[in-house]
Design a protein around this motif. Structure first.
Motif, short mmCIF file in Angstrom:
data_model
loop_
_atom_site.label_atom_id
_atom_site.label_comp_id
_atom_site.label_asym_id
_atom_site.label_seq_id
_atom_site.Cartn_x
_atom_site.Cartn_y
_atom_site.Cartn_z
N LEU A 205 37.54 71.14 43.79
CA LEU A 205 36.67 72.32 44.48
C LEU A 205 35.53 72.12 44.72
CD1 LEU A 205 39.12 75.37 43.26
CD2 LEU A 205 39.24 73.79 45.28
N PHE A 206 34.90 71.54 43.50
CA PHE A 206 33.21 71.26 43.58
C PHE A 206 33.02 70.33 44.70
CE2 PHE A 206 30.07 68.27 42.50
CZ PHE A 206 29.07 68.93 42.30
N ASP A 209 33.08 72.03 48.07
CA ASP A 209 31.91 72.70 48.58
C ASP A 209 30.63 71.85 48.78
OD1 ASP A 209 33.03 75.01 47.80
OD2 ASP A 209 32.13 75.16 46.07
N LEU A 210 30.86 70.45 48.07
CA LEU A 210 29.68 69.59 48.49
C LEU A 210 30.01 68.84 49.74
CD1 LEU A 210 27.63 67.42 47.69
CD2 LEU A 210 29.28 66.03 46.46
N SER A 212 31.08 70.25 52.44
CA SER A 212 30.81 71.30 53.27
C SER A 212 29.22 71.68 53.85
CB SER A 212 31.24 72.72 52.98
OG SER A 212 30.68 73.33 51.84
N ASN A 213 28.48 70.58 53.03
CA ASN A 213 26.99 70.66 53.22
C ASN A 213 26.29 69.02 53.56
OD1 ASN A 213 25.94 73.18 52.05
ND2 ASN A 213 27.27 72.96 50.30
N GLN A 233 41.33 75.65 50.70
CA GLN A 233 39.84 75.40 50.69
C GLN A 233 39.27 74.80 51.88
OE1 GLN A 233 38.17 77.32 48.79
NE2 GLN A 233 36.20 76.34 48.09
N LEU A 237 36.92 76.37 54.55
CA LEU A 237 35.56 75.81 54.90
C LEU A 237 35.52 75.03 56.05
CD1 LEU A 237 35.04 74.57 51.09
CD2 LEU A 237 33.74 76.31 52.38
N ILE A 310 24.40 71.11 42.49
CA ILE A 310 24.85 70.56 43.81
C ILE A 310 23.99 70.02 44.78
CG2 ILE A 310 24.95 72.65 45.39
CD1 ILE A 310 27.82 71.61 45.92
#
Length: 357
Positions: A205-206, A209-210, A212-213, A233, A237, A310
């Motif tokens: 999940l980390f 998130d990473l 997605s950037n 997720q 995202l 992050i």
């Protein structure tokens, strides 16, 4: 000599892969698996030896103890090698009246994640930890660990000098730099790969998130209980075109060769065999600072980062070129203790030494 390894089952995983490779590499000893879950597992056919499923905890602890001791007696077993973390203490108690040599093997260091338990869970965990350490000290136990960190977790910081450290090796012939690549990468983006079970430990999940950037493609290899949550997720995202879930695969060397980098944000590890494989494949590796430093072989291609920032991970993905070439990386891994030939020899020698003791 005959050695029985006690695990849950032979499903895809680092410990299981190592045992499979050991069963093929170590021709001096006969290796047998006791799958105490009662299931052989998806990789059982890869193992070079018997996989026993009728000595199971599903029938209860007393029947498990009885059947285990009967199997040892009737099959002239020399060594019982348990890979069940703290439950190995119960296996040791089950063998209280047996003359068989016993090994408790620690493959993980879970101390970091335990710090996030609530009071009730932490109290229970501390009791279980104290109980298993006492069993290993009072009753003759040969202690083995995949790393110093893993040894400290299961056996205690003051007892690491009594623990045999044997790095779980890999079959490096499968990671020869001359292998052809696969075609799972995305030509439009840099492709990063992560390999491991879909569990909290591996921190997927980390990763989502990473990614997605950043403008990069992520390949996730593995299966596990968090698959549905990870799929949800990915949709939330809007990462469906940049994250690929491959499930369990047998072509890991080819997948690694197809990738531009390896990313491994584990919350805890005993060693991390996937990380060793990535180094053997010559990839630049971006990993969490929770991975034991003993696993660092190709230091020039490794970047360790904290999990609480992050932003540094985002920056790292933009500069993921390794400094050491694939040929040099492969050769360095081949000469290390992570080569299955050396790992198998160390284990076999250890078996001989405890039989003589």
């Amino acid at each position: 000599m005959k050695v029985i390894h006690i695990i849950s089952k032979l499903d895809p995983g680092g410990i299981e892969r190592w045992l499979i490779d050991i069963s093929h590499e170590d021709t001096e000893n006969e290796h047998v698996i006791i799958a105490c879950s009662g299931e052989k597992g998806k990789w059982y056919s890869k193992f070079n030896g018997d996989v026993i499923t009728d000595i199971t905890l599903k029938s209860g602890v007393i029947k498990f103890q009885k059947k285990l001791n009967e199997f040892i007696e009737y099959n002239n077993v020399s060594i019982v090698h348990s890979h069940l973390y703290r439950f190995s203490a119960f296996v040791r108690l089950a063998l209280l009246f047996s003359k068989v040599k016993f090994i408790a093997h620690s493959h993980n260091d879970k101390r970091f994640i335990k710090g996030h338990y609530d009071l009730r869970k932490r109290t229970k965990d501390n009791f279980y930890s104290l109980f298993s350490k006492c069993v290993f000290r009072v009753f003759k136990t040969n202690k083995v660990a995949a790393s110093v960190d893993a040894a400290q977790d299961l056996f205690g910081s003051s007892n690491t000098n009594k623990v045999k450290i044997i790095h779980c090796g890999i079959d490096l012939n499968k990671f020869n730099y001359q292998l052809e690549s696969s075609d799972v990468g995305n030509a439009s983006f840099k492709t990063f790969i992560t390999i491991g079970s879909l569990t909290e430990q591996k921190n997927h999940l980390f990763l989502l998130d990473l990614f997605s950037n950043v403008n990069a493609h992520l390949i996730i290899v593995g299966e596990g209980k968090l698959r549905i949550k990870i799929e949800e997720q990915i949709k939330e995202l809007n990462l469906s075109n940049r994250v690929t879930l491959l499930g369990n695969r047998d072509d890991i060397p080819y997948l690694l060769k197809s990738s531009d980098g390896f990313i491994f944000p584990s919350i805890f590890e005993g060693l991390g065999l996937a990380f060793i494989e990535a180094q053997a494949a010559g990839l630049n590796c971006i990993i969490s600072d929770k991975i034991p430093r003993e696993a660092d072989i190709v230091h020039e291609n490794i970047l360790r980062l904290p999990l609480d920032n992050i932003k540094v991970w985002i920056e790292a993905l933009g500069s993921s070129e390794g400094k050491l070439g694939k040929v040099e990386s492969y050769n360095r891994c081949s000469e290390s203790t992570f080569n299955i030939e050396r790992s198998s020899k160390l284990l076999s020698d250890f078996y001989i030494s405890i039989m003589k003791a």
